[in-house]
Design a protein around this motif. Structure first.
Motif, PDB file in Angstrom:
ATOM      1  N   ILE A 124     -19.078   9.763   6.664  1.00  0.00           N
ATOM      2  CA  ILE A 124     -18.377   9.964   5.404  1.00  0.00           C
ATOM      3  C   ILE A 124     -18.490  11.426   4.988  1.00  0.00           C
ATOM      4  CG2 ILE A 124     -18.303   9.344   2.962  1.00  0.00           C
ATOM      5  CD1 ILE A 124     -19.369   6.616   3.718  1.00  0.00           C
ATOM      6  N   GLN A 125     -17.368  12.050   4.748  1.00  0.00           N
ATOM      7  CA  GLN A 125     -17.332  13.433   4.305  1.00  0.00           C
ATOM      8  C   GLN A 125     -17.423  13.482   2.787  1.00  0.00           C
ATOM      9  OE1 GLN A 125     -17.311  15.895   6.530  1.00  0.00           O
ATOM     10  NE2 GLN A 125     -17.213  14.405   8.191  1.00  0.00           N
ATOM     11  N   LYS A 126     -18.241  14.375   2.241  1.00  0.00           N
ATOM     12  CA  LYS A 126     -18.404  14.472   0.788  1.00  0.00           C
ATOM     13  C   LYS A 126     -17.113  14.880   0.086  1.00  0.00           C
ATOM     14  CE  LYS A 126     -23.167  15.047  -0.386  1.00  0.00           C
ATOM     15  NZ  LYS A 126     -24.136  15.815  -1.119  1.00  0.00           N
ATOM     16  N   ASP A 127     -16.243  15.563   0.776  1.00  0.00           N
ATOM     17  CA  ASP A 127     -14.987  15.953   0.153  1.00  0.00           C
ATOM     18  C   ASP A 127     -13.857  14.973   0.488  1.00  0.00           C
ATOM     19  OD1 ASP A 127     -14.957  16.643   2.798  1.00  0.00           O
ATOM     20  OD2 ASP A 127     -13.891  18.531   2.519  1.00  0.00           O
ATOM     21  N   GLY A 128     -14.199  13.847   1.109  1.00  0.00           N
ATOM     22  CA  GLY A 128     -13.207  12.845   1.476  1.00  0.00           C
ATOM     23  C   GLY A 128     -12.845  11.936   0.313  1.00  0.00           C
ATOM     24  N   LEU A 129     -11.691  11.302   0.431  1.00  0.00           N
ATOM     25  CA  LEU A 129     -11.167  10.437  -0.623  1.00  0.00           C
ATOM     26  C   LEU A 129     -12.059   9.212  -0.861  1.00  0.00           C
ATOM     27  CD1 LEU A 129      -8.844   9.875  -2.587  1.00  0.00           C
ATOM     28  CD2 LEU A 129      -7.716   8.643  -0.741  1.00  0.00           C
ATOM     29  N   SER A 130     -12.534   8.588   0.212  1.00  0.00           N
ATOM     30  CA  SER A 130     -13.340   7.373   0.043  1.00  0.00           C
ATOM     31  C   SER A 130     -14.663   7.675  -0.669  1.00  0.00           C
ATOM     32  CB  SER A 130     -13.594   6.689   1.382  1.00  0.00           C
ATOM     33  OG  SER A 130     -14.300   7.549   2.240  1.00  0.00           O
ATOM     34  N   TYR A 131     -15.286   8.815  -0.341  1.00  0.00           N
ATOM     35  CA  TYR A 131     -16.540   9.198  -0.990  1.00  0.00           C
ATOM     36  C   TYR A 131     -16.307   9.475  -2.476  1.00  0.00           C
ATOM     37  CZ  TYR A 131     -20.908  11.654  -1.920  1.00  0.00           C
ATOM     38  OH  TYR A 131     -22.115  12.030  -2.440  1.00  0.00           O
ATOM     39  N   LYS A 132     -15.257  10.232  -2.790  1.00  0.00           N
ATOM     40  CA  LYS A 132     -14.953  10.554  -4.184  1.00  0.00           C
ATOM     41  C   LYS A 132     -14.601   9.300  -4.985  1.00  0.00           C
ATOM     42  CE  LYS A 132     -13.479  15.292  -3.392  1.00  0.00           C
ATOM     43  NZ  LYS A 132     -12.353  16.230  -3.397  1.00  0.00           N
ATOM     44  N   PHE A 133     -13.832   8.391  -4.369  1.00  0.00           N
ATOM     45  CA  PHE A 133     -13.469   7.154  -5.049  1.00  0.00           C
ATOM     46  C   PHE A 133     -14.704   6.305  -5.326  1.00  0.00           C
ATOM     47  CE2 PHE A 133     -12.204   2.642  -4.818  1.00  0.00           C
ATOM     48  CZ  PHE A 133     -11.395   2.599  -5.942  1.00  0.00           C
ATOM     49  N   THR A 134     -15.592   6.197  -4.347  1.00  0.00           N
ATOM     50  CA  THR A 134     -16.822   5.424  -4.523  1.00  0.00           C
ATOM     51  C   THR A 134     -17.677   6.014  -5.640  1.00  0.00           C
ATOM     52  OG1 THR A 134     -16.800   4.794  -2.192  1.00  0.00           O
ATOM     53  CG2 THR A 134     -18.894   4.599  -3.342  1.00  0.00           C
ATOM     54  N   LYS A 135     -17.843   7.323  -5.640  1.00  0.00           N
ATOM     55  CA  LYS A 135     -18.630   7.976  -6.700  1.00  0.00           C
ATOM     56  C   LYS A 135     -17.987   7.766  -8.073  1.00  0.00           C
ATOM     57  CE  LYS A 135     -22.135   9.434  -4.632  1.00  0.00           C
ATOM     58  NZ  LYS A 135     -23.416   8.815  -4.944  1.00  0.00           N
ATOM     59  N   PHE A 136     -16.660   7.817  -8.147  1.00  0.00           N
ATOM     60  CA  PHE A 136     -15.965   7.603  -9.408  1.00  0.00           C
ATOM     61  C   PHE A 136     -16.205   6.182  -9.927  1.00  0.00           C
ATOM     62  CE2 PHE A 136     -12.152   5.940 -11.530  1.00  0.00           C
ATOM     63  CZ  PHE A 136     -12.208   6.698 -12.701  1.00  0.00           C
ATOM     64  N   VAL A 137     -16.033   5.191  -9.055  1.00  0.00           N
ATOM     65  CA  VAL A 137     -16.226   3.797  -9.461  1.00  0.00           C
ATOM     66  C   VAL A 137     -17.665   3.564  -9.907  1.00  0.00           C
ATOM     67  CG1 VAL A 137     -16.248   1.400  -8.633  1.00  0.00           C
ATOM     68  CG2 VAL A 137     -14.329   2.901  -8.077  1.00  0.00           C
ATOM     69  N   GLN A 138     -18.619   4.112  -9.165  1.00  0.00           N
ATOM     70  CA  GLN A 138     -20.021   3.950  -9.541  1.00  0.00           C
ATOM     71  C   GLN A 138     -20.333   4.631 -10.871  1.00  0.00           C
ATOM     72  OE1 GLN A 138     -22.121   5.341  -6.060  1.00  0.00           O
ATOM     73  NE2 GLN A 138     -22.173   3.299  -5.149  1.00  0.00           N
ATOM     74  N   SER A 139     -19.718   5.779 -11.129  1.00  0.00           N
ATOM     75  CA  SER A 139     -19.962   6.458 -12.409  1.00  0.00           C
ATOM     76  C   SER A 139     -19.359   5.693 -13.583  1.00  0.00           C
ATOM     77  CB  SER A 139     -19.419   7.880 -12.369  1.00  0.00           C
ATOM     78  OG  SER A 139     -18.006   7.883 -12.348  1.00  0.00           O
ATOM     79  N   VAL A 140     -18.251   5.004 -13.355  1.00  0.00           N
ATOM     80  CA  VAL A 140     -17.615   4.219 -14.423  1.00  0.00           C
ATOM     81  C   VAL A 140     -18.493   3.012 -14.789  1.00  0.00           C
ATOM     82  CG1 VAL A 140     -15.653   2.709 -14.947  1.00  0.00           C
ATOM     83  CG2 VAL A 140     -15.267   4.958 -13.934  1.00  0.00           C
ATOM     84  N   PHE A 141     -19.060   2.363 -13.784  1.00  0.00           N
ATOM     85  CA  PHE A 141     -19.808   1.127 -14.030  1.00  0.00           C
ATOM     86  C   PHE A 141     -21.313   1.340 -14.221  1.00  0.00           C
ATOM     87  CE2 PHE A 141     -15.894  -0.455 -12.163  1.00  0.00           C
ATOM     88  CZ  PHE A 141     -15.589  -1.464 -13.055  1.00  0.00           C
TER      89      PHE A 141
END
Length: 142
Positions: A124-141
């Protein structure tokens, strides 16, 4: 008119299924927690020559006799990969005990420092879409 109605039903079904799958993905990401007590570690020993069937069983038997080594031992050519509980034994301790059991010519595989210091999965690349999406969802919840 009938064709338009069928197309609407098909499109609504596709969007409904896509929304349901997206909701399941978000739920999974939001509820996934890191494993707190992960203690199983994988280690590797490189030997100077390949094993035959008898020496393979001998190495497996010697490794299993060491405290903390699990039954999942993979022997291919001249490489032995094994799992161990890092609360009971580290790879250096297992290697040293194995060397005492027989006259093996081997070296313990040590991970290069550049790989040992990586904070995330190398896939998983830190600048990749899946990593950013996962971090966003985790920050929301969280």
């Amino acid at each position: 008119m009938k064709i338009n109605k069928k197309i609407k039903i098909i499109l609504l079904s596709i969007f409904g299924i896509a929304f349901l799958l997206f909701a399941i993905l978000v739920y999974h990401i939001a509820n996934a927690r890191p494993i707190e007590n992960a203690t199983i570690q994988i280690s590797r020993i490189d030997f100077d020559k390949p094993f035959d069937s008898l020496s393979t069983e001998k190495v497996k038997k010697h490794l299993l006799s060491i405290d903390g080594v699990k039954s999942d031992i993979i022997v291919k050519n001249n490489v032995v990969v094994y799992f161990h509980d890092n609360r009971l034994a580290d790879s250096k301790k297992v290697f040293n005990q194995l060397m005492k059991k027989d006259n093996y010519k081997a070296s313990r595989f040590v991970l290069p420092a550049s790989l040992a210091n990586k904070q995330v999965c190398p896939v998983i690349q830190k600048d990749g879409l899946s990593y950013k999406f996962t971090k966003f969802v985790q920050s929301v919840f969280n």
